[in-house]
Scaffold this active site. Structure first.
Site, short mmCIF file in Angstrom:
data_model
loop_
_atom_site.label_atom_id
_atom_site.label_comp_id
_atom_site.label_asym_id
_atom_site.label_seq_id
_atom_site.Cartn_x
_atom_site.Cartn_y
_atom_site.Cartn_z
N CYS A 2 1.11 -1.01 -0.12
CA CYS A 2 -0.11 0.09 0.08
C CYS A 2 0.94 1.33 0.15
O CYS A 2 2.01 1.09 0.33
CB CYS A 2 -0.82 0.21 1.22
N LYS A 602 7.33 -3.02 -5.55
CA LYS A 602 8.61 -2.54 -5.64
C LYS A 602 9.23 -2.87 -4.43
O LYS A 602 10.46 -3.12 -4.29
CB LYS A 602 8.54 -0.99 -5.85
C1 AGP Z 1 14.11 -7.22 -8.37
O1 AGP Z 1 13.78 -6.93 -9.33
C2 AGP Z 1 12.67 -7.22 -7.35
N1 AGP Z 1 12.01 -6.16 -7.78
C3 AGP Z 1 12.82 -7.77 -5.93
O2 AGP Z 1 13.71 -8.87 -6.04
C4 AGP Z 1 13.83 -6.72 -5.08
O3 AGP Z 1 15.20 -6.74 -5.55
C5 AGP Z 1 13.78 -7.20 -3.62
O4 AGP Z 1 12.43 -6.91 -3.11
C6 AGP Z 1 14.74 -6.49 -2.78
O5 AGP Z 1 14.21 -5.03 -2.66
P1 AGP Z 1 15.38 -4.02 -1.81
O6 AGP Z 1 16.64 -3.93 -2.67
O7 AGP Z 1 14.39 -2.67 -2.04
O8 AGP Z 1 15.40 -4.50 -0.61
#
Ligand code: AGP
Length: 607
Positions: A2, A602
């Site tokens: 969210c 994200k």
């Molecule tokens: C990567 O393309 C993904 N969106 C996901 O694996 C991401 O890398 C992971 O959630 C880690 O996020 P962060 O680097 O913000 O901790």
């Protein structure tokens, strides 16, 4: 996850700004949207399931009156994505409205308590209990701020909350526990959001809130308190270096493609890390008996490559660990002599922050690499490096991966120099090599975008891909697989090439595309054997190798030529570029939206 957004203006309607902000927060992944405002002592709420543009077309968010309001994109955790479960949620009398990012873990008992007191609930969400809790305290005649403070002390779990009430319609209460939340301060009024991109076109002056803090926001002032004891906290604004233009698509069809093409620019920024922090972090790493590199997803893949890099440049053993497994896997080994380097683009990944909390309790040293100034990770670490990639709005990590790799390399170089593992000429060689990365990436982008679009079309119907590599490009294989699976929804397997004979090769049959990442870094000789094994079983070999490697070119069904003589340590940054493009084009050819991949957000801010 969210996203919440709040605005309180000195004049004019808040709803158009709130609507625009919600649209910029779309990348977070959501299924419903809603806005509440207050005007002439009355609360107005419009909300529904659906994408913002659809809901706005149906309900006309901009018609909401009033100069203060709260807004929300909902990613369903409790309760189906239907209208009644969309935020904002209100109390019984329609005088309190709340939006929330996080999970109220004790909502069931709170709901029962409030039902027993005669409150009636409309939704199946955890969030609605907050509105009724605030209402309950307001009935006791205490101030809106104290009602929110008391309510927050009853909540367990994680939350970023924005609360408004007709009782005191000239202020917004913001409360934070774990989930990200920051204020935006401007001459036209003030804002609060899960992410600065919602208000960055109005102001770059922000005040990140810490977990356990609450802010009271008016159109011209803010004050911050600790929710535990109500004590005031002095928080100075910080200057965010991002403009909305940077966070816009700049003419690209998707954020993901824009950010892939931005890599040479963001690598320039990553070459200007803050030296004192590089020194400090190298010093702290040098003193450690055991070093863990802890991250999730793409950030974890940067740690896999980094484990080779720290060994190569500094003779340091640094163990890459998936954040969600860290406590179970190494928790008992962590002690005061351990150092944990947390790597997180968002700085808000719950698994990473959970690991941080655990190791701090063991008196270990906690360091960080992140892309977001003011993120939680920057406040739970003893020292951190900002990788300076600029905002990354595509759900797929692309440019931030390259910056993380370059950040690790520079830290490893500082450490290797400190430990006397590198001569001055070696240090100069690597420094010179690092400076080449932006141009090498720019060249790979120029030469391979069209080619990777063609390959995506050629292999569009294939059901399963292999990605194989040796050495630090094992990380490249892992990252290429993640991109293809998360963005194009194409199942694939990634592994060290030497592992294929230990099982996975049984999956190979005629026409299976096998992508080999084989730079001329000494691993390509061993790769020849792996390529021939797979081809002998019918695989089609897509080989990424040096332009002048004729032997590999002859072995390939498709050869993707990259510049020869790239310093081995840089190959993960350069060789991943065609594979990012391949995943992007495969998604587009499949008619998928690379910026909003199925089931993904994200930043994963819940465990
Ligand atoms: C990567 O393309 C993904 N969106 C996901 O694996 C991401 O890398 C992971 O959630 C880690 O996020 P962060 O680097 O913000 O901790």
């Amino acid at each position: 996850m969210c996203r919440i957004f709040a605005a309180i203006l000195k004049g004019g309607k808040a709803s158009p700004i709130l609507t625009a902000g919600l649209k910029r927060l779309e990348y977070g992944g959501y299924d419903s949207a809603g806005i509440a405002t207050i005007h002439n002592g009355r609360l107005f709420v419009k909300k529904d399931a659906g994408k913002i543009n659809e809901v706005d077309r149906r309900l006309d968010f901009g018609s909401l009156p009033g100069s203060l309001g709260i807004a929300h994109n909902r990613w369903a955790t409790h309760g189906a994505p239907v209208q009644v479960n969309a935020h904002p949620h209100t109390d019984c009398k329609g005088s309190v409205a709340v939006v929330h990012n996080g999970i109220i873990e004790n909502f069931a008992e709170l709901k029962k308590e409030l039902l027993d007191k005669g409150h009636h609930f409309i939704s199946k969400t955890d969030t609605e209990v907050v509105a009724h809790l605030v209402e309950e305290y307001l009935l006791q005649g205490i101030s809106f701020r104290d009602a929110c403070l008391h309510a927050s002390r009853r909540l367990e779990g994680s939350y970023a909350l924005a609360v408004i009430s007709t009782v005191e319609p000239s202020r917004i209460m913001l409360l934070r526990k774990d989930s990200p939340l920051l204020l935006g301060l401007s001459d036209e009024g003030n804002f609060a959001s899960s992410d600065a991109v919602a208000f960055i076109d109005h102001t770059q002056d922000a005040v990140p809130l810490d977990s356990g803090e609450m802010a009271e926001l008016t159109s011209s002032a803010y004050s911050v308190f600790r929710t535990a004891d109500g004590k005031a906290v002095l928080k100075k604004p910080i200057r965010l270096e991002w403009t909305l233009e940077e966070a816009s698509k700049e003419g690209f069809p998707h954020f993901m493609l824009k950010e892939i093409f931005e890599q040479s620019r963001s690598l320039h920024y990553a070459l200007n890390l803050q030296k004192p922090y590089l020194e400090l972090m190298a010093e702290l790493l040098d003193r450690s008996k055991t070093v863990y590199l802890v991250a999730a997803g793409t950030s974890y893949h940067s740690c896999v490559a980094a484990s080779y890099i720290y060994s190569e440049l500094a003779a340091l053993t640094a163990i890459p660990v998936v954040a969600s497994e860290f406590v179970e896997q190494y928790g008992r080994s962590v002690n005061v002599d351990s150092t944990v380097l947390l790597v997180s683009q968002s700085g808000e990944t719950a698994d990473v922050l959970r690991a941080a909390e655990y190791v701090k309790a063991k008196a270990a040293t906690v360091l960080g690499i992140t892309n977001v100034l003011g993120s939680t990770l920057t406040r739970v670490t003893r020292a951190y490096l900002l990788q300076q990639s600029g905002p990354e709005l595509g759900v797929a990590a692309t440019k931030t991966y390259a910056s993380q790799l370059l950040t690790h390399m520079q830290l490893a170089l500082y450490l290797g120099k400190k430990r006397g593992k590198l001569s001055q000429s070696e240090v100069d060689y690597y420094l010179d090599a690092f400076k080449k990365t932006p141009e090498l990436v720019e060249q790979a982008l120029r030469e391979h975008d069209e080619r990777m679009k063609k390959l995506a079309r050629k292999y569009l119907s294939r059901k399963h891909f292999f990605f194989l590599a040796r050495g630090l490009n094992t990380a490249t294989a892992l990252e290429a697989r993640l991109k293809l699976s998360e963005i194009a929804c194409t199942p694939s397997t990634a592994l060290p090439a030497g592992e294929s004979k230990h099982g996975p090769i049984s999956l190979v049959e005629k026409g299976v595309p096998a992508v080999f990442i084989a730079p001329d870094d000494g691993t390509n000789k061993l790769m020849e054997g792996n390529i021939m094994e797979m081809k002998a079983r019918g695989a089609e070999a897509i080989i990424l190798g040096a332009r002048d490697d004729e032997k590999l070119r002859r072995l390939s069904d498709e050869y993707v030529a990259l510049p020869p003589d790239i310093p081995g340590i840089l190959t993960p940054i350069v060789y991943v570029v065609p594979l990012q493009l391949f995943a992007y084009h495969m998604a587009v050819e499949k008619g998928l939206d690379p910026d909003k991949p199925r089931n993904l957000a994200k930043s994963v801010t819940v465990l």
